[in-house]
Design a protein around this motif. Sequence first.
Motif, PDB file in Angstrom:
ATOM      1  N   LEU A 180       0.842  -1.203   0.000  1.00 26.01           N
ATOM      2  CA  LEU A 180       0.000   0.000   0.000  1.00 26.01           C
ATOM      3  C   LEU A 180       0.873   1.248   0.000  1.00 26.01           C
ATOM      4  CD1 LEU A 180      -2.685   1.561   0.379  1.00 26.01           C
ATOM      5  CD2 LEU A 180      -2.500   1.096   2.829  1.00 26.01           C
ATOM      6  N   HIS A 181       1.910   1.228   0.841  1.00 29.48           N
ATOM      7  CA  HIS A 181       2.834   2.356   0.950  1.00 29.48           C
ATOM      8  C   HIS A 181       3.565   2.622  -0.361  1.00 29.48           C
ATOM      9  CE1 HIS A 181       5.011   5.239   3.331  1.00 29.48           C
ATOM     10  NE2 HIS A 181       6.173   4.646   3.167  1.00 29.48           N
ATOM     11  N   ARG A 182       3.811   1.577  -1.145  1.00 31.01           N
ATOM     12  CA  ARG A 182       4.563   1.692  -2.395  1.00 31.01           C
ATOM     13  C   ARG A 182       3.695   1.936  -3.624  1.00 31.01           C
ATOM     14  NH1 ARG A 182       8.336  -3.612  -1.200  1.00 31.01           N
ATOM     15  NH2 ARG A 182       9.832  -2.590   0.203  1.00 31.01           N
ATOM     16  N   LEU A 183       2.383   1.972  -3.481  1.00 31.55           N
ATOM     17  CA  LEU A 183       1.509   2.183  -4.634  1.00 31.55           C
ATOM     18  C   LEU A 183       1.895   3.461  -5.390  1.00 31.55           C
ATOM     19  CD1 LEU A 183      -2.057   1.404  -3.208  1.00 31.55           C
ATOM     20  CD2 LEU A 183      -0.811   0.063  -4.917  1.00 31.55           C
ATOM     21  N   PRO A 184       1.793   3.468  -6.735  1.00 27.80           N
ATOM     22  CA  PRO A 184       2.096   4.678  -7.506  1.00 27.80           C
ATOM     23  C   PRO A 184       0.957   5.694  -7.464  1.00 27.80           C
ATOM     24  CG  PRO A 184       1.424   2.949  -8.988  1.00 27.80           C
ATOM     25  CD  PRO A 184       1.474   2.323  -7.609  1.00 27.80           C
ATOM     26  N   LEU A 185       0.266   5.733  -6.335  1.00 31.61           N
ATOM     27  CA  LEU A 185      -0.825   6.675  -6.103  1.00 31.61           C
ATOM     28  C   LEU A 185      -0.447   7.539  -4.912  1.00 31.61           C
ATOM     29  CD1 LEU A 185      -3.814   4.144  -6.126  1.00 31.61           C
ATOM     30  CD2 LEU A 185      -2.873   5.352  -8.094  1.00 31.61           C
ATOM     31  N   ILE A 186      -0.788   8.815  -4.947  1.00 28.95           N
ATOM     32  CA  ILE A 186      -0.581   9.663  -3.782  1.00 28.95           C
ATOM     33  C   ILE A 186      -1.705   9.360  -2.802  1.00 28.95           C
ATOM     34  CG2 ILE A 186      -0.536  12.031  -2.935  1.00 28.95           C
ATOM     35  CD1 ILE A 186       0.770  12.835  -5.559  1.00 28.95           C
ATOM     36  N   SER A 187      -1.347   8.865  -1.640  1.00 22.90           N
ATOM     37  CA  SER A 187      -2.349   8.377  -0.702  1.00 22.90           C
ATOM     38  C   SER A 187      -2.442   9.234   0.546  1.00 22.90           C
ATOM     39  CB  SER A 187      -2.033   6.925  -0.312  1.00 22.90           C
ATOM     40  OG  SER A 187      -0.740   6.830   0.263  1.00 22.90           O
ATOM     41  N   VAL A 188      -3.633   9.276   1.114  1.00 20.70           N
ATOM     42  CA  VAL A 188      -3.854  10.032   2.340  1.00 20.70           C
ATOM     43  C   VAL A 188      -4.842   9.283   3.218  1.00 20.70           C
ATOM     44  CG1 VAL A 188      -5.622  11.453   1.192  1.00 20.70           C
ATOM     45  CG2 VAL A 188      -4.594  12.248   3.337  1.00 20.70           C
ATOM     46  N   ALA A 189      -4.539   9.208   4.493  1.00 24.08           N
ATOM     47  CA  ALA A 189      -5.477   8.656   5.460  1.00 24.08           C
ATOM     48  C   ALA A 189      -6.319   9.808   5.995  1.00 24.08           C
ATOM     49  CB  ALA A 189      -4.730   7.972   6.609  1.00 24.08           C
ATOM     50  N   ALA A 190      -7.625   9.712   5.827  1.00 25.49           N
ATOM     51  CA  ALA A 190      -8.547  10.721   6.351  1.00 25.49           C
ATOM     52  C   ALA A 190      -9.055  10.196   7.688  1.00 25.49           C
ATOM     53  CB  ALA A 190      -9.692  10.954   5.380  1.00 25.49           C
ATOM     54  N   ILE A 191      -8.469  10.695   8.765  1.00 25.06           N
ATOM     55  CA  ILE A 191      -8.726  10.147  10.094  1.00 25.06           C
ATOM     56  C   ILE A 191      -9.817  10.942  10.793  1.00 25.06           C
ATOM     57  CG2 ILE A 191      -7.673   9.509  12.286  1.00 25.06           C
ATOM     58  CD1 ILE A 191      -4.954   9.620  10.824  1.00 25.06           C
ATOM     59  N   ASP A 192     -10.933  10.267  11.049  1.00 29.79           N
ATOM     60  CA  ASP A 192     -12.064  10.881  11.735  1.00 29.79           C
ATOM     61  C   ASP A 192     -12.410   9.961  12.894  1.00 29.79           C
ATOM     62  OD1 ASP A 192     -14.216  12.486  12.386  1.00 29.79           O
ATOM     63  OD2 ASP A 192     -15.566  11.587  10.893  1.00 29.79           O
ATOM     64  N   GLY A 193     -12.022  10.357  14.097  1.00 22.30           N
ATOM     65  CA  GLY A 193     -12.163   9.473  15.230  1.00 22.30           C
ATOM     66  C   GLY A 193     -10.850   8.788  15.528  1.00 22.30           C
ATOM     67  N   PRO A 194     -10.865   7.774  16.364  1.00 20.25           N
ATOM     68  CA  PRO A 194      -9.613   7.149  16.808  1.00 20.25           C
ATOM     69  C   PRO A 194      -8.937   6.271  15.761  1.00 20.25           C
ATOM     70  CG  PRO A 194     -11.499   6.037  17.767  1.00 20.25           C
ATOM     71  CD  PRO A 194     -12.039   7.248  17.092  1.00 20.25           C
ATOM     72  N   ALA A 195      -7.610   6.370  15.715  1.00 13.81           N
ATOM     73  CA  ALA A 195      -6.751   5.454  14.964  1.00 13.81           C
ATOM     74  C   ALA A 195      -5.826   4.850  16.001  1.00 13.81           C
ATOM     75  CB  ALA A 195      -5.967   6.192  13.890  1.00 13.81           C
ATOM     76  N   ILE A 196      -6.103   3.632  16.399  1.00 18.97           N
ATOM     77  CA  ILE A 196      -5.441   3.038  17.546  1.00 18.97           C
ATOM     78  C   ILE A 196      -4.710   1.760  17.146  1.00 18.97           C
ATOM     79  CG2 ILE A 196      -5.791   2.113  19.872  1.00 18.97           C
ATOM     80  CD1 ILE A 196      -8.412   3.693  19.993  1.00 18.97           C
ATOM     81  N   GLY A 197      -3.538   1.536  17.687  1.00 20.46           N
ATOM     82  CA  GLY A 197      -2.840   0.285  17.447  1.00 20.46           C
ATOM     83  C   GLY A 197      -2.580   0.053  15.971  1.00 20.46           C
ATOM     84  N   GLY A 198      -3.178  -1.002  15.426  1.00 23.03           N
ATOM     85  CA  GLY A 198      -3.031  -1.298  14.004  1.00 23.03           C
ATOM     86  C   GLY A 198      -3.623  -0.216  13.132  1.00 23.03           C
ATOM     87  N   GLY A 199      -4.626   0.509  13.635  1.00 23.10           N
ATOM     88  CA  GLY A 199      -5.185   1.642  12.896  1.00 23.10           C
ATOM     89  C   GLY A 199      -4.162   2.750  12.762  1.00 23.10           C
ATOM     90  N   ALA A 200      -3.364   2.942  13.821  1.00 21.09           N
ATOM     91  CA  ALA A 200      -2.269   3.912  13.765  1.00 21.09           C
ATOM     92  C   ALA A 200      -1.213   3.456  12.776  1.00 21.09           C
ATOM     93  CB  ALA A 200      -1.665   4.105  15.153  1.00 21.09           C
ATOM     94  N   GLU A 201      -0.918   2.157  12.776  1.00 13.52           N
ATOM     95  CA  GLU A 201       0.042   1.620  11.814  1.00 13.52           C
ATOM     96  C   GLU A 201      -0.465   1.794  10.385  1.00 13.52           C
ATOM     97  OE1 GLU A 201       2.488  -1.815  12.625  1.00 13.52           O
ATOM     98  OE2 GLU A 201       1.146  -2.317  14.285  1.00 13.52           O
ATOM     99  N   LEU A 202      -1.750   1.531  10.158  1.00 17.88           N
ATOM    100  CA  LEU A 202      -2.346   1.676   8.830  1.00 17.88           C
ATOM    101  C   LEU A 202      -2.202   3.101   8.307  1.00 17.88           C
ATOM    102  CD1 LEU A 202      -4.072   0.837   6.402  1.00 17.88           C
ATOM    103  CD2 LEU A 202      -6.112   1.157   7.825  1.00 17.88           C
ATOM    104  N   CYS A 203      -2.427   4.096   9.162  1.00 15.41           N
ATOM    105  CA  CYS A 203      -2.348   5.478   8.670  1.00 15.41           C
ATOM    106  C   CYS A 203      -0.916   5.893   8.354  1.00 15.41           C
ATOM    107  CB  CYS A 203      -3.025   6.453   9.629  1.00 15.41           C
ATOM    108  SG  CYS A 203      -2.136   6.847  11.143  1.00 15.41           S
ATOM    109  N   THR A 204       0.078   5.191   8.893  1.00 15.50           N
ATOM    110  CA  THR A 204       1.462   5.497   8.511  1.00 15.50           C
ATOM    111  C   THR A 204       1.810   4.925   7.148  1.00 15.50           C
ATOM    112  OG1 THR A 204       2.475   3.518   9.507  1.00 15.50           O
ATOM    113  CG2 THR A 204       2.179   5.462  10.938  1.00 15.50           C
ATOM    114  N   ALA A 205       0.984   4.019   6.616  1.00 12.34           N
ATOM    115  CA  ALA A 205       1.242   3.403   5.319  1.00 12.34           C
ATOM    116  C   ALA A 205       0.799   4.287   4.165  1.00 12.34           C
ATOM    117  CB  ALA A 205       0.548   2.037   5.220  1.00 12.34           C
ATOM    118  N   THR A 206       0.155   5.416   4.447  1.00 13.35           N
ATOM    119  CA  THR A 206      -0.216   6.374   3.404  1.00 13.35           C
ATOM    120  C   THR A 206       0.821   7.490   3.364  1.00 13.35           C
ATOM    121  OG1 THR A 206      -1.643   7.554   4.980  1.00 13.35           O
ATOM    122  CG2 THR A 206      -2.687   5.892   3.570  1.00 13.35           C
ATOM    123  N   ASP A 207       0.815   8.279   2.268  1.00 17.46           N
ATOM    124  CA  ASP A 207       1.790   9.355   2.127  1.00 17.46           C
ATOM    125  C   ASP A 207       1.489  10.539   3.036  1.00 17.46           C
ATOM    126  OD1 ASP A 207       3.199   8.052  -0.035  1.00 17.46           O
ATOM    127  OD2 ASP A 207       1.467   8.529  -1.291  1.00 17.46           O
TER     128      ASP A 207
END
Length: 305
Positions: free
Chosen positions: A143-170
């Motif tokens: 996901l991190h390497r996709l040739p797409l500019i990515s953004v995590a739109a965080i609304d509410g808690p990003a916890i644990g693996g959710g926090a890890e997931l949001c680091t995988a976007t640009d």
Amino acid sequence: MAVFCSSVIKRALVPKLTRKLGECHLYTCASTCAAAPPDDVRYSWLSTAGGGAVDLTKDDASGLAVLTLNNPERLNAVTGHMMLQLGDIVNDLKEWKNGKALIVRGKGRSFCPGADLNMVYNMLDSKQGREMCSFMHRTLTELHRLPLISVAAIDGPAIGGGAELCTATDFRVMTERADIKFVQALLGIVPGWGGGTRLTRLVGRTRALDLLSSGRTIRPEEAVEIGLASWIIPTGRDVVEATTEWLQRYTRGRTEVVRAVKNVVVAGTELPVEEALAKEAEQFVNVWGGPAHVEAILKSMKHKK
């Protein structure tokens, strides 16, 4: 590894965990479609941890895709079934030639609290933990390497693996009610989906150590200050609509140029210098003399007359 964490879960379920050592063309991947079995049969057992879905909408006209974690009854906690769907979606996005950008979001008022705790409770043996970690580590890296500019739109808690997931976007953008917590250490583990490494590269060694060791809450203002987030979505704005507008500053160019820029950055951050330089030269050659280049040169020449 990632787990859902709330005050209720801490009181009720963490002790059990301790004792016992989870689509202009517009088209969609419907939430009801079954996740295809992974190529590697080692991960097929994940399909037995059902519930929730990962939805994907892609718009060929704009080049924008929206990936939605859809398990609101569990605050979008990720089940094994959802993990397999996420892997399939990432593979689909790798082959999407019209893609420019990706928004990752959670349905409702939560981004993601990590892996579904019911699944985690039933897979505490090291073999399944290793396999789940391996699958999600690979999926989020792709996901991190996709040739797409990515953004995590965080609304509410990003916890644990959710926090890890949001680091995988640009990029990460947050609403005023959002927060990020790397709570793994509080639960006797460490990040296992690549989030610890990505966080360290985002905010530096000292801050990463602080955030990973303490498991403390990172509010939007601090996230922007330390470079973990790029923008706070104004109160009252639709999250996807606001994020789409924000993304336009990066996606105005032709698709091939946007993708080439992303590829250069990925190479520059992940490859040895000589290989990264070669990859950059390759991307340069791919777009040199292309429609965007010719149009820009002719426009420049016209203004100089």
